[in-house]
Design a protein around this motif. Sequence first.
Motif, PDB file in Angstrom:
ATOM      1  N   VAL A   1       1.187  -1.610   0.305  1.00 27.77           N
ATOM      2  CA  VAL A   1       0.095  -0.532  -0.098  1.00 27.77           C
ATOM      3  C   VAL A   1       0.542   1.241  -0.152  1.00 27.77           C
ATOM      4  O   VAL A   1       1.430   1.222   0.560  1.00 27.77           O
ATOM      5  N   LYS A   2       0.731   1.469  -1.098  1.00 29.17           N
ATOM      6  CA  LYS A   2       1.330   3.905  -0.873  1.00 29.17           C
ATOM      7  C   LYS A   2       0.607   4.870  -0.582  1.00 29.17           C
ATOM      8  O   LYS A   2      -0.596   4.918  -1.467  1.00 29.17           O
ATOM      9  N   ALA A   3       0.534   4.762   1.399  1.00 35.39           N
ATOM     10  CA  ALA A   3      -0.047   5.495   1.203  1.00 35.39           C
ATOM     11  C   ALA A   3       0.550   6.138   2.997  1.00 35.39           C
ATOM     12  O   ALA A   3       1.359   5.470   3.222  1.00 35.39           O
ATOM     13  N   VAL A   4      -0.268   7.201   3.109  1.00 37.92           N
ATOM     14  CA  VAL A   4       0.586   7.735   4.673  1.00 37.92           C
ATOM     15  C   VAL A   4       0.002   6.829   5.456  1.00 37.92           C
ATOM     16  O   VAL A   4      -1.283   5.835   5.278  1.00 37.92           O
ATOM     17  N   ALA A   5       0.439   6.004   6.521  1.00 40.10           N
ATOM     18  CA  ALA A   5       0.684   5.428   7.821  1.00 40.10           C
ATOM     19  C   ALA A   5      -0.609   5.397   8.803  1.00 40.10           C
ATOM     20  O   ALA A   5      -1.645   4.636   8.658  1.00 40.10           O
ATOM     21  N   SER A   6      -1.073   6.449   8.598  1.00 40.66           N
ATOM     22  CA  SER A   6      -2.485   6.855   9.302  1.00 40.66           C
ATOM     23  C   SER A   6      -3.333   6.913   8.824  1.00 40.66           C
ATOM     24  O   SER A   6      -4.815   6.374   8.956  1.00 40.66           O
ATOM     25  N   SER A   7      -3.296   7.048   7.168  1.00 35.99           N
ATOM     26  CA  SER A   7      -4.273   6.584   6.514  1.00 35.99           C
ATOM     27  C   SER A   7      -4.743   5.051   6.610  1.00 35.99           C
ATOM     28  O   SER A   7      -6.064   4.734   6.560  1.00 35.99           O
ATOM     29  N   VAL A   8      -3.313   4.299   6.520  1.00 35.80           N
ATOM     30  CA  VAL A   8      -4.819   3.305   6.396  1.00 35.80           C
ATOM     31  C   VAL A   8      -4.770   1.978   7.580  1.00 35.80           C
ATOM     32  O   VAL A   8      -5.652   1.862   8.132  1.00 35.80           O
ATOM     33  N   HIS A   9      -3.884   2.889   8.661  1.00 30.23           N
ATOM     34  CA  HIS A   9      -4.319   2.905  10.332  1.00 30.23           C
ATOM     35  C   HIS A   9      -6.550   2.626  10.272  1.00 30.23           C
ATOM     36  O   HIS A   9      -6.615   1.871  11.471  1.00 30.23           O
ATOM     37  N   ASP A  10      -6.323   4.002   9.834  1.00 27.52           N
ATOM     38  CA  ASP A  10      -7.510   4.703  10.039  1.00 27.52           C
ATOM     39  C   ASP A  10      -8.119   3.553   8.910  1.00 27.52           C
ATOM     40  O   ASP A  10      -9.571   3.175   9.419  1.00 27.52           O
TER      41      ASP A  10
END
Length: 87
Positions: free
Chosen positions: A13-22
Amino acid sequence: MAEGHSIDHELAVKAVASSVHDAIATRHGLRGGNTSQVTGDGKVGSEWTLSYEGAPDFSWRVDRSDASGVLWTCTQGPGDSVGTMVE
């Protein structure tokens, strides 16, 4: 004693870690990517229940949910699902 089994899935996944966590640790995120029928609040010690039309419900105890990731243990579901873990 019978030996258990394991299935490992890995997603890049190419995304900001906080967005993945959410996406994996909030009701809104789970509803957007898994099923629209989600109950629970995602707090450690609580349970998520994921319901699917025409299929069994799954309940997952939230054992960990922080910036390093999540850990869930299945408490309700079909077949051998109870006791399995998602990390």
